[in-house]
Design a protein around this motif. Structure first.
Motif, short mmCIF file in Angstrom:
data_model
loop_
_atom_site.label_atom_id
_atom_site.label_comp_id
_atom_site.label_asym_id
_atom_site.label_seq_id
_atom_site.Cartn_x
_atom_site.Cartn_y
_atom_site.Cartn_z
N SER A 98 0.87 -1.17 0.00
CA SER A 98 0.00 0.00 0.00
C SER A 98 0.91 1.23 0.00
O SER A 98 2.00 1.20 0.56
N VAL A 99 0.45 2.28 -0.66
CA VAL A 99 1.23 3.50 -0.81
C VAL A 99 0.36 4.68 -0.45
O VAL A 99 -0.77 4.80 -0.94
N LYS A 100 0.90 5.57 0.38
CA LYS A 100 0.20 6.80 0.72
C LYS A 100 1.17 7.96 0.50
O LYS A 100 2.27 7.97 1.07
N VAL A 101 0.77 8.90 -0.36
CA VAL A 101 1.59 10.08 -0.66
C VAL A 101 0.83 11.31 -0.20
O VAL A 101 -0.34 11.48 -0.54
N GLY A 103 1.81 15.19 -0.31
CA GLY A 103 2.79 16.22 -0.67
C GLY A 103 4.14 15.59 -0.97
O GLY A 103 4.25 14.72 -1.83
N ASN A 104 5.17 16.01 -0.23
CA ASN A 104 6.52 15.48 -0.42
C ASN A 104 6.87 14.37 0.56
O ASN A 104 8.03 14.01 0.70
N GLN A 105 5.86 13.83 1.24
CA GLN A 105 6.06 12.73 2.19
C GLN A 105 5.29 11.51 1.69
O GLN A 105 4.24 11.65 1.08
N ALA A 106 5.84 10.34 1.97
CA ALA A 106 5.15 9.11 1.56
C ALA A 106 5.42 8.00 2.57
O ALA A 106 6.46 8.01 3.25
N GLU A 107 4.48 7.08 2.64
CA GLU A 107 4.66 5.88 3.45
C GLU A 107 4.21 4.69 2.61
O GLU A 107 3.15 4.70 2.01
N VAL A 108 5.08 3.69 2.58
CA VAL A 108 4.78 2.46 1.87
C VAL A 108 4.79 1.33 2.89
O VAL A 108 5.70 1.24 3.71
N THR A 109 3.78 0.50 2.83
CA THR A 109 3.78 -0.74 3.59
C THR A 109 3.83 -1.86 2.56
O THR A 109 2.96 -1.94 1.69
N VAL A 110 4.89 -2.64 2.63
CA VAL A 110 5.07 -3.72 1.66
C VAL A 110 5.29 -5.02 2.41
O VAL A 110 6.00 -5.06 3.42
N VAL A 131 7.86 1.82 5.33
CA VAL A 131 8.95 2.63 4.82
C VAL A 131 8.48 4.07 4.70
O VAL A 131 7.43 4.33 4.08
N GLN A 132 9.24 4.99 5.27
CA GLN A 132 8.93 6.42 5.15
C GLN A 132 9.89 7.04 4.15
O GLN A 132 11.10 6.79 4.19
N LEU A 133 9.34 7.87 3.26
CA LEU A 133 10.13 8.52 2.22
C LEU A 133 9.84 10.01 2.17
O LEU A 133 8.79 10.45 2.65
N GLU A 134 10.77 10.73 1.56
CA GLU A 134 10.62 12.16 1.36
C GLU A 134 11.11 12.51 -0.04
O GLU A 134 12.15 12.02 -0.47
N LYS A 135 10.37 13.37 -0.71
CA LYS A 135 10.76 13.80 -2.05
C LYS A 135 11.69 15.01 -1.93
O LYS A 135 11.33 16.02 -1.34
N ARG A 136 12.88 14.86 -2.52
CA ARG A 136 13.89 15.93 -2.49
C ARG A 136 14.39 16.15 -3.90
O ARG A 136 14.89 15.21 -4.52
N ASN A 137 14.26 17.37 -4.38
CA ASN A 137 14.70 17.71 -5.73
C ASN A 137 14.15 16.75 -6.78
O ASN A 137 14.87 16.31 -7.67
N GLY A 138 12.89 16.37 -6.61
CA GLY A 138 12.23 15.49 -7.57
C GLY A 138 12.54 14.02 -7.40
O GLY A 138 12.09 13.20 -8.20
#
Length: 150
Positions: A98-101, A103-110, A131-138
């Motif tokens: 599952s993926v939740k985005v 803005g520039n933050q995201a969380e994936v549960t795999v 997994v927590q992610l952040e979008k940086r410079n695209g």
């Protein structure tokens, strides 16, 4: 009468641009969801390949991996384990995600079935990663990962 025509036309075009903006936002969200999931899947492939140099490119400098035991491991310590093969990953078969985005933050549960040898014990674990992610410079960067079983 002529003024009413222009007002109706103007209002109609404003409504159309709002719909177009919504479609663009939905497409951007869909694109981000795909990019986030690709990043998480790429990490799994790189773990199996023991490619810590490439892993470093998608992991934050302060990345931590929380193991299912609760042990929180720094990126540098984890990379050392991967290189020494005290943590060796053979395969990962995805079961669900599952993926939740936002803005520039995201969380994936795999959820994966992971064939790995960890500190001398080889098994195929039913591993769930949050997994927590952040979008940086695209580009999506993984900040941290927390493992549990499913």
């Amino acid at each position: 009468m002529n003024n009413i025509f222009w007002i109706v036309l103007l209002l109609g075009s404003m409504d159309g641009s709002t719909l177009t903006e919504k479609k663009i936002m939905q497409q951007n969200t869909t694109n981000d969801q795909a990019a986030v999931l690709d990043t998480v899947r790429k990490l799994a492939q790189l773990m199996i390949a023991r490619d810590t140099a490439a892993m470093n490119n998608i992991l934050d400098e302060h990345y931590t991996l929380t193991h299912m035991t609760g042990y929180v491991q720094s990126k540098s310590e984890w990379f050392g384990e991967v290189q020494k093969e005290t943590m060796k990953y053979y395969s990962a078969q995805e079961v669900s995600h599952s993926v939740k985005v936002t803005g520039n933050q995201a969380e994936v549960t795999v959820q994966n079935r992971v064939d790995a040898r960890i500190w001398g014990s080889r098994n195929t674990w039913r591993l769930q990663q949050k997994v927590q992610l952040e979008k940086r410079n695209g580009k999506w960067i993984i900040l941290k990962s927390v493992a549990s079983t499913f």
